[in-house]
Structures are given as structure tokens and as C-alpha cells.
Design a protein around this motif. Sequence first.
Motif, PDB file in Angstrom:
ATOM      1  N   SER A  63       0.815  -1.211   0.000  1.00 57.98           N
ATOM      2  CA  SER A  63       0.000   0.000   0.000  1.00 57.98           C
ATOM      3  C   SER A  63       0.850   1.263   0.000  1.00 57.98           C
ATOM      4  CB  SER A  63      -0.951   0.019   1.189  1.00 57.98           C
ATOM      5  OG  SER A  63      -0.238  -0.010   2.397  1.00 57.98           O
ATOM      6  N   TYR A  64       2.170   1.108   0.064  1.00 55.90           N
ATOM      7  CA  TYR A  64       3.026   2.294   0.046  1.00 55.90           C
ATOM      8  C   TYR A  64       3.729   2.394  -1.286  1.00 55.90           C
ATOM      9  CZ  TYR A  64       2.259   3.362   4.848  1.00 55.90           C
ATOM     10  OH  TYR A  64       1.672   3.726   6.013  1.00 55.90           O
ATOM     11  N   ASP A  93       1.388  -9.981  10.269  1.00 59.15           N
ATOM     12  CA  ASP A  93       1.858  -8.788   9.552  1.00 59.15           C
ATOM     13  C   ASP A  93       2.734  -7.943  10.464  1.00 59.15           C
ATOM     14  OD1 ASP A  93       2.266  -7.142   7.398  1.00 59.15           O
ATOM     15  OD2 ASP A  93       0.223  -6.375   7.295  1.00 59.15           O
ATOM     16  N   ASP A  94       3.485  -7.041   9.838  1.00 58.29           N
ATOM     17  CA  ASP A  94       4.401  -6.210  10.616  1.00 58.29           C
ATOM     18  C   ASP A  94       3.662  -5.177  11.442  1.00 58.29           C
ATOM     19  OD1 ASP A  94       3.543  -4.796   8.363  1.00 58.29           O
ATOM     20  OD2 ASP A  94       5.536  -4.201   7.696  1.00 58.29           O
ATOM     21  N   ILE A  95       2.686  -4.490  10.810  1.00 58.58           N
ATOM     22  CA  ILE A  95       2.072  -3.355  11.515  1.00 58.58           C
ATOM     23  C   ILE A  95       0.615  -3.174  11.124  1.00 58.58           C
ATOM     24  CG2 ILE A  95       2.892  -1.692   9.789  1.00 58.58           C
ATOM     25  CD1 ILE A  95       3.382   0.284  12.126  1.00 58.58           C
ATOM     26  N   ASP A  97      -1.873  -0.337  10.811  1.00 56.90           N
ATOM     27  CA  ASP A  97      -1.881   1.136  10.768  1.00 56.90           C
ATOM     28  C   ASP A  97      -3.331   1.571  10.538  1.00 56.90           C
ATOM     29  OD1 ASP A  97      -1.146   3.793  10.515  1.00 56.90           O
ATOM     30  OD2 ASP A  97      -0.393   3.583   8.478  1.00 56.90           O
ATOM     31  N   THR A  98      -3.716   1.835   9.289  1.00 59.22           N
ATOM     32  CA  THR A  98      -5.134   2.147   9.055  1.00 59.22           C
ATOM     33  C   THR A  98      -5.987   0.888   9.207  1.00 59.22           C
ATOM     34  OG1 THR A  98      -5.085   1.672   6.687  1.00 59.22           O
ATOM     35  CG2 THR A  98      -4.515   3.922   7.361  1.00 59.22           C
ATOM     36  N   GLY A  99      -5.377  -0.272   9.024  1.00 59.16           N
ATOM     37  CA  GLY A  99      -6.111  -1.535   9.103  1.00 59.16           C
ATOM     38  C   GLY A  99      -6.668  -1.983   7.761  1.00 59.16           C
ATOM     39  N   ARG A 100      -6.486  -1.150   6.729  1.00 53.91           N
ATOM     40  CA  ARG A 100      -7.090  -1.476   5.426  1.00 53.91           C
ATOM     41  C   ARG A 100      -6.508  -2.760   4.828  1.00 53.91           C
ATOM     42  NH1 ARG A 100      -5.508   2.637   2.004  1.00 53.91           N
ATOM     43  NH2 ARG A 100      -6.856   1.804   0.387  1.00 53.91           N
ATOM     44  N   THR A 101      -5.211  -2.976   5.046  1.00 52.76           N
ATOM     45  CA  THR A 101      -4.586  -4.179   4.474  1.00 52.76           C
ATOM     46  C   THR A 101      -5.207  -5.443   5.074  1.00 52.76           C
ATOM     47  OG1 THR A 101      -2.522  -2.970   4.222  1.00 52.76           O
ATOM     48  CG2 THR A 101      -2.385  -5.372   4.096  1.00 52.76           C
ATOM     49  N   LYS A 125      -0.366   0.940  15.480  1.00 49.45           N
ATOM     50  CA  LYS A 125      -0.230   2.387  15.685  1.00 49.45           C
ATOM     51  C   LYS A 125      -1.502   2.919  16.315  1.00 49.45           C
ATOM     52  CE  LYS A 125       2.654   3.928  11.975  1.00 49.45           C
ATOM     53  NZ  LYS A 125       2.750   4.669  10.712  1.00 49.45           N
ATOM     54  N   PHE A 146       6.230   7.264  11.846  1.00 51.38           N
ATOM     55  CA  PHE A 146       6.624   6.326  10.790  1.00 51.38           C
ATOM     56  C   PHE A 146       7.841   5.542  11.270  1.00 51.38           C
ATOM     57  CE2 PHE A 146       8.356   4.768   6.833  1.00 51.38           C
ATOM     58  CZ  PHE A 146       7.199   4.309   6.209  1.00 51.38           C
ATOM     59  N   VAL A 147       7.727   4.204  11.247  1.00 53.21           N
ATOM     60  CA  VAL A 147       8.792   3.371  11.808  1.00 53.21           C
ATOM     61  C   VAL A 147       9.426   2.468  10.744  1.00 53.21           C
ATOM     62  CG1 VAL A 147       7.977   3.341  14.197  1.00 53.21           C
ATOM     63  CG2 VAL A 147       7.030   1.688  12.560  1.00 53.21           C
ATOM     64  N   LEU A 152      10.220  -3.741   8.646  1.00 51.33           N
ATOM     65  CA  LEU A 152       9.520  -2.542   8.155  1.00 51.33           C
ATOM     66  C   LEU A 152      10.486  -1.661   7.370  1.00 51.33           C
ATOM     67  CD1 LEU A 152       8.055  -2.554  11.501  1.00 51.33           C
ATOM     68  CD2 LEU A 152       6.498  -1.675   9.768  1.00 51.33           C
ATOM     69  N   ASP A 153       9.958  -1.042   6.327  1.00 53.78           N
ATOM     70  CA  ASP A 153      10.852  -0.318   5.413  1.00 53.78           C
ATOM     71  C   ASP A 153      10.408   1.097   5.135  1.00 53.78           C
ATOM     72  OD1 ASP A 153       8.496  -1.176   3.880  1.00 53.78           O
ATOM     73  OD2 ASP A 153       9.587  -0.338   2.168  1.00 53.78           O
TER      74      ASP A 153
HETATM   75  P1  IMP Z   1      -2.536  -0.432   6.842  1.00 60.06           P
HETATM   76  O1  IMP Z   1      -3.230  -1.076   5.678  1.00 60.06           O
HETATM   77  O2  IMP Z   1      -2.715   1.076   6.838  1.00 60.06           O
HETATM   78  O3  IMP Z   1      -2.877  -1.037   8.185  1.00 60.06           O
HETATM   79  O4  IMP Z   1      -0.996  -0.555   6.622  1.00 60.06           O
HETATM   80  C1  IMP Z   1      -0.411  -1.717   6.646  1.00 60.06           C
HETATM   81  C2  IMP Z   1       0.882  -1.732   5.858  1.00 60.06           C
HETATM   82  O5  IMP Z   1       1.455  -0.431   5.614  1.00 60.06           O
HETATM   83  C3  IMP Z   1       1.848  -2.454   6.730  1.00 60.06           C
HETATM   84  O6  IMP Z   1       1.806  -3.841   6.460  1.00 60.06           O
HETATM   85  C4  IMP Z   1       3.170  -1.830   6.371  1.00 60.06           C
HETATM   86  O7  IMP Z   1       3.748  -2.537   5.310  1.00 60.06           O
HETATM   87  C5  IMP Z   1       2.839  -0.432   5.923  1.00 60.06           C
HETATM   88  N1  IMP Z   1       3.108   0.555   6.999  1.00 60.06           N
HETATM   89  C6  IMP Z   1       2.201   1.174   7.799  1.00 60.06           C
HETATM   90  N2  IMP Z   1       2.797   1.996   8.681  1.00 60.06           N
HETATM   91  C7  IMP Z   1       4.126   1.879   8.447  1.00 60.06           C
HETATM   92  C8  IMP Z   1       5.297   2.471   9.048  1.00 60.06           C
HETATM   93  O8  IMP Z   1       5.247   3.274  10.001  1.00 60.06           O
HETATM   94  N3  IMP Z   1       6.496   2.106   8.522  1.00 60.06           N
HETATM   95  C9  IMP Z   1       6.620   1.230   7.492  1.00 60.06           C
HETATM   96  N4  IMP Z   1       5.559   0.644   6.907  1.00 60.06           N
HETATM   97  C10 IMP Z   1       4.328   0.965   7.376  1.00 60.06           C
END
Ligand code: IMP
Length: 178
Positions: A63-64, A93-95, A97-101, A125, A146-147, A152-153
Motif C-alpha cells: 500500500s506504500y 503482519d508487521d504493523i 496502521d489504518t487496518g485497510r490491508t 499504531k 513512521f517506523v 519494516l521499510d
Molecule cells: P494499513 O493497511 O494502513 O494497516 O498498513 C499496513 C501496511 O502499511 C503495513 O503492512 C506496512 O507494510 C505499511 N506501513 C504502515 N505503517 C508503516 C510504518 O510506520 N512504517 C513502514 N511501513 C508501514
Amino acid sequence: MRELISARAIQQGVAQLAQHINHYYQDKPLTLLGVMTGSLVLVADVIRQLEIPLRVGVIQARSYRGPSTEPGDLDIWDSYLPDVQGRHVLVLDDIFDTGRTLAALQQRLQRLEPASLRFAVLLRKKGRQQVDLEPDYVVFEIPDVFVVGYGLDYQDMYRQLDYVAALEPEDLQALEEC
Ligand code: IMP
Ligand code: MG
């Protein structure tokens, strides 16, 4: 860069997660799915501490894009997914964040009729979630920064660190310049 979670604290937290998985899945044959690429290191560390019948697979989500630290559109590739029908599935999963993944993965995997479907993450987060889903297991809660590190990258850099660090605005600026 500022260290947020030390390598030692991560190892302790990951050992507790592995213990939880060993206990919860002792009589439920487990398929553990790592969400690539961020869970690469976590999966490697967790599975070597599991003492239960286990299958391991991966699913790729992204998603990035480029130099942004905010999520863009979500892509999921499940071509290499093992057969999960009737299996107990734990997604790592690593993190969160929004939870969308994980919410999108939940929808996608649910269609494949697993016997159960749960989610574990290294980091969550605070205050960022946009979905109803909550992970079943969170190793560490972190502030909204942002970590990088421990998988995590930022633009595929820093995954190899054995600790988690906050990437600060001046780090991002320095990276843009090199
Ligand atoms: P979500 O869908 O917003 O929960 O994001 C999940 C994905 O975004 C994670 O599996 C990470 O790969 C990436 N991501 C979210 N926050 C960070 C961050 O702070 N550092 C690096 N990758 C992140
Ligand atoms: Mg990821």
C-alpha cells in the motif's frame, strides 16, 4: 533515527507471541501466512519457535508507493497462497496502521473458507484505524510515527535492522537529498 523498540524487547515480545500460538493452535493444524514483505523477519523468528504441526505460506500486499509515508491504493497478490480451505489460518503482519490491508485480506481469505481466520501483528499504531477489524494479537502498541526496522521499510530500506526505529522528518529530508 530514534530507537523505539530495542532488539531485546522485540525478541521477548516475539517469544510471547510464539508461546501464544503454540498454546492456541495445539490441536488446530495451523497455516501461518506472512504478509510480505514487511513480515519477513517476524515470520522467520516466530516459526522457529513453534512446536506444532505447521504449514507456512505468504501473501503479498502493498500500500506504500515511492517516497510517501502515507498509504496509497492497496494491491494484493495471492498467486502463491497455499490451499487454506478447512485450515486454521493465522495471518502475520508487521504493523496495523489504518487496518485497510488486514481488512482486505480478511475479505479475500474468508472467501476461501478457512476453518478459522485470525490476525497477529508486531505493531499497532494508536489512533490510526479506519476499519472495524482488530488484530487478535498485538505485540507492541506504538505512537503515530513512521517506523522502520525488523522488516519494516522506507522504500525497501532498513528492513534488516534488528530493532524498530522512528524515522524523523529530518531523516526523510536527508534521504531525499541522496
Ligand atoms: P494499513 O493497511 O494502513 O494497516 O498498513 C499496513 C501496511 O502499511 C503495513 O503492512 C506496512 O507494510 C505499511 N506501513 C504502515 N505503517 C508503516 C510504518 O510506520 N512504517 C513502514 N511501513 C508501514
Ligand atoms: Mg506490509
